[in-house]
Design a protein around this motif. Structure first.
Motif, PDB file in Angstrom:
ATOM      1  N   SER A   1       0.858  -1.185   0.000  1.00  0.00           N
ATOM      2  CA  SER A   1       0.000   0.000   0.000  1.00  0.00           C
ATOM      3  C   SER A   1       0.900   1.242   0.000  1.00  0.00           C
ATOM      4  O   SER A   1       1.829   1.338   0.802  1.00  0.00           O
ATOM      5  N   PRO A   2       0.656   2.234  -0.903  1.00  0.00           N
ATOM      6  CA  PRO A   2       1.533   3.407  -0.946  1.00  0.00           C
ATOM      7  C   PRO A   2       1.203   4.410   0.142  1.00  0.00           C
ATOM      8  O   PRO A   2       0.028   4.594   0.490  1.00  0.00           O
ATOM      9  N   ALA A   3       2.236   5.082   0.676  1.00  0.00           N
ATOM     10  CA  ALA A   3       2.034   6.148   1.661  1.00  0.00           C
ATOM     11  C   ALA A   3       2.340   7.481   0.996  1.00  0.00           C
ATOM     12  O   ALA A   3       2.978   7.530  -0.062  1.00  0.00           O
ATOM     13  N   THR A   4       1.881   8.562   1.646  1.00  0.00           N
ATOM     14  CA  THR A   4       2.094   9.888   1.065  1.00  0.00           C
ATOM     15  C   THR A   4       3.374  10.550   1.598  1.00  0.00           C
ATOM     16  O   THR A   4       3.855  11.509   1.015  1.00  0.00           O
ATOM     17  N   SER A   5       3.905  10.065   2.695  1.00  0.00           N
ATOM     18  CA  SER A   5       5.098  10.671   3.303  1.00  0.00           C
ATOM     19  C   SER A   5       5.652   9.699   4.356  1.00  0.00           C
ATOM     20  O   SER A   5       4.938   8.786   4.794  1.00  0.00           O
ATOM     21  N   PRO A   6       6.898   9.931   4.814  1.00  0.00           N
ATOM     22  CA  PRO A   6       7.408   9.110   5.923  1.00  0.00           C
ATOM     23  C   PRO A   6       6.531   9.213   7.174  1.00  0.00           C
ATOM     24  O   PRO A   6       6.317   8.218   7.869  1.00  0.00           O
ATOM     25  N   ALA A   7       5.986  10.418   7.452  1.00  0.00           N
ATOM     26  CA  ALA A   7       5.101  10.566   8.631  1.00  0.00           C
ATOM     27  C   ALA A   7       3.862   9.698   8.471  1.00  0.00           C
ATOM     28  O   ALA A   7       3.394   9.076   9.447  1.00  0.00           O
TER      29      ALA A   7
END
Ligand code: NAP
Length: 296
Positions: free
Chosen positions: A47-53
């Motif tokens: 699943s892709p994330a939008t940022s490290p946070a």
């Protein structure tokens, strides 16, 4: 529902490691600075994330595998940095090869937020990442190492807890001293074999299984004979590790003359624009000195 595991940095190493996590049935959340590099992992089920946070908010265990100390720093800090998403119980597993001193500082920052850190640099090349056969040298608290172990087993076959936070990076420096001095030996040996008029394939067959055999000889020797300089590990990244080795050895008061020599040879190759070649292109420095070319 399996716990979500985060993975940041899908380069030559990280892509293979994250793919093994997915193929082992884990629910993996990925982030990479260059977003296009996430596509093949997402196709595989991540699943892709939008940022490290975002990764840190969604996953209590987050693995990182980026290039160098300033790059881990960049992943951690800033509004959308990993530390912005860390909370009580978060565990960061850093598979990058970076400075042991900076590692202790980063671990302190994570601890101040209620999280913990283990340094877990890897060895075994791009092949090991893809096949899931890496060696992993781990520094940190025993309980954190055991918490991360089942995930690391997806891509590592030898996972060794070597001491407190920072120790993994120090052992990785030991590893890199062994790698480059061995690479120099392989380069000199093949150059001599070429000059002596030997059949290079037969020579490798004769010596690879004996006392002189090594991973470098078995895996990079044939590539050198074929003059295939595609990187498993680039000269630029190797040079980064040697800088870490020279700094750490200086701090410890240890002479490492072989490693220092290889550092200078790689510097010469970088100046010729060859920093993107694989580290086995070390032989090119000897070729230029001697006027002899290996294989082809
Ligand atoms: P790589 O193919 O060059 O990939 C580097 C990764 O780090 C990419 O995902 C890159 O993102 C990311 N990155 C670099 N700087 C960043 C930054 N400032 N912010 C966010 N992401 C950043 O390198 P690699 O070969 O996978 O090596 C990764 C680590 O593993 C290094 O520490 C290396 O020393 C270690 N290692 C490598 C090998 C090997 O054989 N290759 C073996 C053992 C250990 P982009 O895609 O956006 O550039």
């Amino acid at each position: 529902m399996p716990a979500q595991i985060g993975f940041i940095g899908l380069g030559i190493m990280g892509a293979g490691m994250a793919r093994n996590l997915v193929e082992n049935g884990n629910d993996v959340v990925v982030w990479n600075r260059t977003a296009s590099r996430m596509e093949s992992l997402v196709e595989a089920g991540a699943s892709p994330a939008t940022s490290p946070a975002d990764v840190a908010r969604r996953c209590s265990v987050v693995m990182i595998c980026v290039s160098d100390t300033p790059d881990v720093d960049a992943v951690l800090h800033g509004e959308s940095g990993l530390l912005a998403g860390v909370s009580n119980g978060s565990l960061i597993v850093d598979h990058s090869t970076i400075s042991p001193g900076a590692t202790v500082d980063f671990a302190g920052e994570a601890a101040a937020l209620g999280g913990s850190w283990i340094d877990a640099p890897v060895s075994g090349g791009s092949e090991g990442a893809a096949r899931g056969t890496l060696s992993i040298m781990v520094g940190g608290d025993e309980s954190d190492v055991e918490r991360a172990r089942p995930y690391m087993e997806a891509f590592g076959t030898t996972i060794t807890h070597v001491g407190p936070v920072g120790s993994g990076q120090k052992v990785k420096i030991v590893n890199q001293i062994l790698v480059v001095v061995n690479q120099l030996a392989v380069s000199e040996a093949l150059l001599f074999a070429q000059a002596a008029g030997l059949d290079l394939d037969a020579t490798l067959d004769a010596v690879t299984g004996g006392a002189a055999g090594s991973w470098m000889l078995a895996n990079r020797g044939p590539q050198m004979i074929e003059r295939d300089w595609r990187p498993g590990f680039t000269i630029d990244l190797q040079q980064k590790d040697l800088r870490l080795a020279l700094e750490a050895a200086d701090a410890a008061g240890t002479p490492i003359p072989g490693t220092a020599l290889v550092f200078q040879m790689y510097r010469a190759l970088q100046n010729q624009g060859l920093g993107g070649d694989g580290n086995h292109a070390l032989v090119k420095a000897l070729e230029k000195m001697s006027g002899i070319e290996v294989g082809g």
